[in-house]
Structure formats: structure tokens, C-alpha cells
Design a protein around this motif. Sequence first.
Motif, mmCIF file in Angstrom:
data_model
loop_
_atom_site.group_PDB
_atom_site.id
_atom_site.type_symbol
_atom_site.label_atom_id
_atom_site.label_comp_id
_atom_site.label_asym_id
_atom_site.label_seq_id
_atom_site.Cartn_x
_atom_site.Cartn_y
_atom_site.Cartn_z
ATOM 1 N N PHE A 248 1.235 -1.247 0.432
ATOM 2 C CA PHE A 248 0.165 0.085 -0.035
ATOM 3 C C PHE A 248 0.838 1.257 -0.122
ATOM 4 N N ILE A 249 0.522 2.131 -1.347
ATOM 5 C CA ILE A 249 1.228 3.506 -0.693
ATOM 6 C C ILE A 249 0.438 4.530 -1.051
ATOM 7 N N GLY A 250 0.098 5.855 0.161
ATOM 8 C CA GLY A 250 -1.046 6.634 0.889
ATOM 9 C C GLY A 250 -0.410 7.331 1.644
ATOM 10 N N PHE A 251 -1.900 8.046 1.788
ATOM 11 C CA PHE A 251 -1.863 9.058 2.967
ATOM 12 C C PHE A 251 -1.858 8.274 3.959
ATOM 13 N N GLU A 252 -2.061 7.139 4.325
ATOM 14 C CA GLU A 252 -3.092 6.555 5.682
ATOM 15 C C GLU A 252 -2.340 5.238 6.194
ATOM 16 N N ILE A 253 -2.146 6.089 7.640
ATOM 17 C CA ILE A 253 -1.208 5.158 8.971
ATOM 18 C C ILE A 253 -1.797 3.570 8.574
ATOM 19 N N ARG A 254 -3.094 3.570 9.280
ATOM 20 C CA ARG A 254 -3.902 2.382 9.422
ATOM 21 C C ARG A 254 -4.026 1.639 8.052
ATOM 22 N N SER A 255 -2.662 0.280 8.044
ATOM 23 C CA SER A 255 -2.698 -0.047 7.152
ATOM 24 C C SER A 255 -1.601 -1.045 6.697
ATOM 25 N N HIS A 257 -2.031 -4.349 7.250
ATOM 26 C CA HIS A 257 -2.128 -5.576 7.077
ATOM 27 C C HIS A 257 -1.406 -6.552 5.503
ATOM 28 N N PHE A 258 -0.798 -5.004 5.173
ATOM 29 C CA PHE A 258 0.276 -5.146 3.670
ATOM 30 C C PHE A 258 1.246 -5.492 4.109
ATOM 31 N N ASP A 259 2.070 -6.606 3.291
ATOM 32 C CA ASP A 259 3.373 -6.967 3.742
ATOM 33 C C ASP A 259 4.774 -5.134 3.191
ATOM 34 N N LYS A 260 3.904 -4.686 2.454
ATOM 35 C CA LYS A 260 4.856 -3.636 2.233
ATOM 36 C C LYS A 260 4.172 -2.780 2.400
ATOM 37 N N VAL A 261 4.504 -0.868 3.041
ATOM 38 C CA VAL A 261 3.802 -0.148 3.452
ATOM 39 C C VAL A 261 4.622 1.230 3.186
ATOM 40 N N GLU A 262 4.042 2.342 2.182
ATOM 41 C CA GLU A 262 4.729 3.493 2.708
ATOM 42 C C GLU A 262 3.367 4.756 2.822
ATOM 43 N N VAL A 263 3.726 5.147 3.428
ATOM 44 C CA VAL A 263 3.092 6.200 3.982
ATOM 45 C C VAL A 263 3.525 7.886 3.696
ATOM 46 N N CYS A 264 2.859 8.734 3.189
ATOM 47 C CA CYS A 264 3.409 9.848 2.571
ATOM 48 C C CYS A 264 2.747 10.985 3.757
#
Length: 313
Positions: A248-255, A257-264
Motif C-alpha cells: 500500500f502507498i498513500g496517506f493512511e497510517i492504519r494500513s 495488514h500489508f506486506d509493504k507500506v509507504e505512508v506519505c
Amino acid sequence: MKTLMTTDPDEAATFIRGGGIVAFPTETVYGLGANVFDERAVAKIFEAKERPADNPLIAHVGEISQIEELSGGITDDARKLIGAFFPGPLTVVVKRSAKVPLIATAGLETIGIRMPWHELARKFLAACGTPVVAPSANISGRPSPTTWQAVFEDLDGRIDCILQGEATEIGLESTVVDCTGQVPVVLRSGAIGVEDIRQIVPQTEVFAGGETSVLASPGMRHKHYSPRAKVVIVRDASEAAEQGRSAFIGFEIRSAHFDKVEVCASGEEYAHRLFAFFRECDLNKIDVIFCQAVDEKGIGRALMDRLRRAAEA
Ligand code: TXA
Ligand code: MG
């Protein structure tokens, strides 16, 4: 071919002067350059990138005075946009001069010109002593490279040299504006928004697609910006269903359950990170990348354009 890695712009420029091809950083993405007036060198770019021959290249200048040898006359609108946005992430399409070989423009009578503001790019261009045509330094269809490591991943052994700089600041390609008609037309959105351009030339239009797109910007019909993973655009993280290894990539912090996350923190940061994130997901064997949609304002328009193209693939 052995690819030389260097941080020295003068050393990198010796390859351009010798008819070779060199990847170099700019504020948008890394480019793969050749001397615009050297047909054999330009042909090497198409070969190394596996780029379709019908997709024209952008000429990069280090000095405003170099525009003269590239163009066969520029309109008042082009002059105004150059005055307002050079150096920077804007490409203006103008009539080409007879001196520019047709291989560089893919047979078109026009040429895209851009003057980067990036310091290392400027030093490199000055040392080359000639305008340098450069598409993004990736294998065609892959996400554009925003780090020298991404260039290395795609082009090591295929090009003469990589000029190593930092990760590129903007992370999306330049705004392309066709200035050869009655009014300027934005062919590709980028960091310079249509709002900014209309401050200078209010009649500027945005190309809406359709039949003439093939003529207007040949590159836009080719497959672009795609990671190997599937890309899905979502409104928020809760819309993302589990499908194998996901990111997941986006603005949300509640993420979580993903294997990889980028919060912007902003659209600018999202743009800066997107293409590198795509590549990192591929290295991590991610199956699906969920990308949060953004408002189509400022850089948001360019970001949504790239996301849609990646999702189409
Ligand atoms: O930010 C950028 O523009 C980067 C850096 C390296 O400067 N370059 C880049 O080049 O993105 P490339 O080749 O990947 O994309 C160039 C785009 C393509 O969509 C191409 O069709 C369009 O610009 N273009 C180039 N010359 C054109 C022309 N004469 N008329 C219409 N479109 C043109
Ligand atoms: Mg490209």
C-alpha cells in the motif's frame, strides 16, 4: 559493455563527446543521454532502452542560447513559457531545426526542449558542450528511474556510464507542452501544473486524448510506468482486499495488514517515492500494489495520470 560508475560530471561528459551514452540525474527522473547531433549515438539510446523508434526524445540544454540550434523558430507563447519556467521541470515542444537528426524526433518536424535546474545535471551538460537528448533511463515500459540504483538495475552493461547523484527530487517526469499550434497544449502533466502555466499563457489547453493523440505525443500511447505487480487504485486502505502479497502507498497510517507500506505526508512526497516504491515491491515479490487516489490539483494531476497508466498495464 562495461558500464562505468562515476560521481564526476566531467568524466561522464567525456563519453558523450566520444559518441557514447550516459545516464545522469535531473530534478525529475534520471535520463539516458547522447549528443543530439550524433545519429549513431542517438540510435544507441533506442537500442539500450528497447525503445520503440516512433517515440521522440527530449533535448536537454545547459544554456538558453542552445535553444537556437535546436529549433527552427519559436512562437511567442513558447518564448513566454521558457522565460517563466526554464530552468525547471518543463519541456516545450517547438519546430525542429534542420540540424536535428530525424532519429531524435522520431521523424517529427518538432522537438521537445528542456533545461534542468538540477546542479549536477547542469555541470554535466556544460561539460558536454552540446544539447543532449535523453529519455528516462529505464527499459521501456518500466517505471522511470529516480535513483542511480534503478538505472543500474535496468541498464548495467548496456550503456557507457552512470553519473551517480542523489535520488531525484520530484520523482515524476517533466510537464510536456506543445507550443507549435494556436494555443499551448499540455501533452503530459508533471510538477509544473496547468494552473501555473495558465498564469503565463491563460489560453493553455490540456490534451484530452482521442484520435489526434497519436500525432500529438507519440510516447503517451506506449505502455508506461508499470511494475511487474498489479496496480490497483483505491480511495482508502479499507478498499484493499487481500490478494496474495500486497503493498500500500498513500496517506493512511492504519494500513497494517500489508506486506509493504509507504505512508506519505504530502502529494509531493508521494510523487517523489512512487516509482522507487514500485521497484521495491517488485524486488519483494509483491503481487498487488494498492495506491491511494489523490486530488487532481498541483502535482496530484500528474500523480493520478501515472497511477492510471500503471493500473492499465
Ligand atoms: O522529466 C523528463 O522529461 C525526463 C528527464 C530525463 O528529462 N525525460 C523523459 O523522457 O521523461 P521520455 O522520453 O521518457 O518522455 C518524453 C515524452 C514522451 O511522452 C514523448 O512522446 C514526448 O515527451 N515528446 C518528446 N518529443 C516530443 C515531440 N516532439 N512532440 C510531442 N511529444 C514529444
Ligand atoms: Mg520514459
